[in-house]
Design an enzyme around this catalytic site. Structure first.
Site, PDB file in Angstrom:
ATOM      1  N   HIS A 130       0.659  -1.212   0.406  1.00  0.00           N
ATOM      2  CA  HIS A 130      -0.012  -0.580  -0.112  1.00  0.00           C
ATOM      3  C   HIS A 130       0.833   0.906   0.291  1.00  0.00           C
ATOM      4  O   HIS A 130       0.512   2.644  -0.739  1.00  0.00           O
ATOM      5  CB  HIS A 130      -0.764   0.366   1.235  1.00  0.00           C
ATOM      6  CG  HIS A 130      -1.945   1.213   1.727  1.00  0.00           C
ATOM      7  ND1 HIS A 130      -3.086   1.833   1.161  1.00  0.00           N
ATOM      8  CD2 HIS A 130      -0.701   2.735   1.888  1.00  0.00           C
ATOM      9  CE1 HIS A 130      -3.328   3.021   0.839  1.00  0.00           C
ATOM     10  NE2 HIS A 130      -1.637   3.430   2.011  1.00  0.00           N
ATOM     11  N   GLU A 131       2.152   1.127   0.700  1.00  0.00           N
ATOM     12  CA  GLU A 131       2.568   2.454   0.639  1.00  0.00           C
ATOM     13  C   GLU A 131       3.054   3.063  -0.395  1.00  0.00           C
ATOM     14  O   GLU A 131       3.557   4.181  -1.301  1.00  0.00           O
ATOM     15  CB  GLU A 131       3.663   1.944   1.970  1.00  0.00           C
ATOM     16  CG  GLU A 131       3.225   2.281   3.221  1.00  0.00           C
ATOM     17  CD  GLU A 131       2.242   3.400   3.767  1.00  0.00           C
ATOM     18  OE1 GLU A 131       3.019   4.357   3.264  1.00  0.00           O
ATOM     19  OE2 GLU A 131       1.343   3.209   4.104  1.00  0.00           O
TER      20      GLU A 131
ATOM     21  N   HIS B 149       1.839   4.197  -3.134  1.00  0.00           N
ATOM     22  CA  HIS B 149       1.930   5.852  -2.446  1.00  0.00           C
ATOM     23  C   HIS B 149       2.705   6.182  -3.930  1.00  0.00           C
ATOM     24  O   HIS B 149       1.927   7.501  -4.607  1.00  0.00           O
ATOM     25  CB  HIS B 149       1.472   6.573  -1.572  1.00  0.00           C
ATOM     26  CG  HIS B 149       0.556   6.071  -0.976  1.00  0.00           C
ATOM     27  ND1 HIS B 149      -0.418   7.248  -1.054  1.00  0.00           N
ATOM     28  CD2 HIS B 149       0.658   5.896   0.138  1.00  0.00           C
ATOM     29  CE1 HIS B 149      -1.326   6.599  -0.202  1.00  0.00           C
ATOM     30  NE2 HIS B 149      -0.914   5.698   0.771  1.00  0.00           N
TER      31      HIS B 149
ATOM     32  N   GLU C 105      -5.384   7.135  -0.634  1.00  0.00           N
ATOM     33  CA  GLU C 105      -5.735   5.856   0.085  1.00  0.00           C
ATOM     34  C   GLU C 105      -6.569   4.756  -0.601  1.00  0.00           C
ATOM     35  O   GLU C 105      -6.167   3.736  -0.862  1.00  0.00           O
ATOM     36  CB  GLU C 105      -6.194   6.131   1.420  1.00  0.00           C
ATOM     37  CG  GLU C 105      -5.691   7.320   2.376  1.00  0.00           C
ATOM     38  CD  GLU C 105      -3.540   6.464   2.530  1.00  0.00           C
ATOM     39  OE1 GLU C 105      -3.872   5.313   2.913  1.00  0.00           O
ATOM     40  OE2 GLU C 105      -3.327   7.344   2.706  1.00  0.00           O
TER      41      GLU C 105
ATOM     42  N   ASP D 214      -5.187   1.598  -2.146  1.00  0.00           N
ATOM     43  CA  ASP D 214      -5.201   0.263  -1.768  1.00  0.00           C
ATOM     44  C   ASP D 214      -6.075  -0.691  -2.435  1.00  0.00           C
ATOM     45  O   ASP D 214      -5.061  -1.464  -2.974  1.00  0.00           O
ATOM     46  CB  ASP D 214      -6.651   0.127  -0.542  1.00  0.00           C
ATOM     47  CG  ASP D 214      -6.496   0.907   1.049  1.00  0.00           C
ATOM     48  OD1 ASP D 214      -5.286   0.328   1.189  1.00  0.00           O
ATOM     49  OD2 ASP D 214      -7.550   0.719   1.610  1.00  0.00           O
TER      50      ASP D 214
END
Length: 457
Positions: free
Chosen positions: A297-298, A301, A376, A380
């Site tokens: 997930h990070e 970004h 976000e 995801d």
């Protein structure tokens, strides 16, 4: 530039009630946020978890989470009122001009004549003001750390460590704050009406410098970074980085448990050299694939260009703040309304301008949270496409339980305060319902990874 100067002259109106206006802004913001908090407090009184969490969170955990949320909300009411009283007292009793006058006396008495001037005077004023506000914040900081967080099992700090951190913070403020503030003032003094261009360039250089120096010199003063040991987790993260062509340079574990039981993970660094930091609490309480799912997930970004977009927005925001400051810097009616009749210090102008900008900052905060929540969801979805749907969902649930995070939220409160969607929304977007998933989410688990974007920080 001419437009800004004309606007500045238009706003400089003798006798204009700037003080009443800014106090009104402050009071209106306080009442608005109290209204939102009251709406959220009603949600925190609910007795049953959201349907999306009924099979994941026990009634005992939900009750404790609700109690923790209510305790933080009550503390927030008191802390915000305390802050509001402080702010009103500073304005009502003209403490800023009085403190400026007092530090001016110290300047003439204790500083050699060749060093006297607005920059040195401002440094003395700023650090004195900072010490005063730090002392005033001690009661709320102590209560939050050693009573509220302690009661719910999150505080791992000691009074000695807490005091040491405070002293280190003040020392860093002097070491780094003095040259930065001096540079800020010198640019304004020497570059005329176009100073905001140079201030913006200065802020860009400072930002790049901070990215470089923070993990090397500042972070080690508060936490210990240790290389992640060889094992399944390190292998999994390195394979993920290779898969996404993420320029991973090093993997660290940070001793977050030294101060708190809360968990986290993040990355930092220059575009060509990134570092990933994982909290020891996250590793301790999660399975290997769950930690990798969080990092998917990070890194989503990064791959989707969110870090670059946010950096661009941040720089634009900084530029427009400096540009608007050029409108107010020579506004004598603003200074005079707050008790400055003979001297018009740059730092005071910036403080008062920041207070006048509060309504616009409220709008910016709301828009940034909307954008952040969108990012976000996208990150995801990126992790789902990599095949980490179950692992990410499981990790999010565990983090929710471990951190006793809010499990539901009033929509108005969440829109204004939350940069992340609430857990039921994220689980719904992930297609996660207990041990079952929607058919389309199952298909997504089997998809090939998306190509990492070339855009980066």
């Amino acid at each position: 530039m001419d437009l800004l100067q004309r606007l500045g002259r238009f706003l400089d109106r003798p006798g204009f009630p700037w003080k009443k206006l800014i106090v009104g802004f402050s009071l209106a913001e306080y009442l608005f946020e109290s209204f939102l908090s009251a709406r959220q407090y009603r949600v925190l009184q609910e007795k049953k978890p959201p349907k999306a969490l009924e099979g994941e969170v026990s009634q005992e955990v939900f009750d404790k989470s609700q109690a923790y949320g209510r305790a933080k909300a009550k503390f927030g009411f008191v802390a915000n009122l305390y802050s509001q009283i402080q702010n009103y007292g500073i304005i009502y009793y003209d403490l800023l001009p009085k403190l400026w006058g007092l530090t001016g006396v110290w300047l003439t008495r204790y500083v050699p004549a060749q060093y006297q001037g607005e920059i040195v005077h401002t440094l003395i004023f700023f650090f004195t003001y900072n010490i005063i506000t730090t002392v005033l914040s001690i009661p709320t900081s102590y209560y939050s750390t050693f009573i509220l967080e302690e009661k719910y099992g999150f505080n791992k700090s000691t009074v000695k460590l807490w005091v040491t951190d405070m002293i280190k913070g003040q020392a860093l403020m002097v070491v780094f704050g003095a040259p930065l503030l001096s540079g800020f003032l010198a640019i304004v003094q020497k570059t005329g009406n176009s100073f905001f261009y140079y201030l913006w360039l200065f802020s860009v250089v400072v930002s790049l410098f901070a990215i470089t120096i923070y993990p090397i010199f500042i972070l080690p003063l508060f936490n210990k970074l240790s290389p992640l040991e060889q094992g399944p987790l390190k292998t999994g993260v390195e394979n993920l980085a290779k898969r996404l062509k993420f320029p991973l340079n090093s993997l660290y574990v940070i001793d977050g448990s030294k101060r708190s039981a809360h968990s986290n993970a993040y990355f930092y660094g220059l575009p060509w050299k990134k570092h990933i930091v994982i909290y020891d609490t996250l590793i301790e309480k999660s399975e290997t694939e769950e930690v990798v799912g969080v990092l998917a997930h990070e890194l989503g970004h990064w791959s989707l260009g969110h870090t670059t977009k946010l950096l661009g927005i941040s720089q634009f925001h900084t530029f427009y703040i400096f540009a608007l400051f050029s409108v107010f810097i020579n506004n004598r009616s603003l200074y005079q309304s707050f008790g400055f009749h003979k001297e018009f210090p740059i730092i005071i102008g910036f403080i008062l301008f920041s207070d006048a900008l509060a309504p616009m900052d409220t709008v910016v905060k709301l828009l940034m949270n909307i954008l952040s929540r969108k990012f976000e969801f996208q990150a995801d979805e990126f992790a789902v496409k990599l095949g980490y749907s179950k692992d990410l969902a499981s990790s999010l649930i565990k983090l929710q339980i471990q951190n006793l995070s809010t499990m539901n939220a009033d929509w108005m409160y969440a829109s204004y305060h939350f940069s992340h969607p609430i857990l039921p929304e994220r689980l719904g977007a992930l297609g996660y319902y207990g041990n079952e998933k929607k058919a389309d989410a199952k298909k997504m688990d089997g998809e090939k990874p998306v190509k990492a974007s070339d855009r980066e920080l």
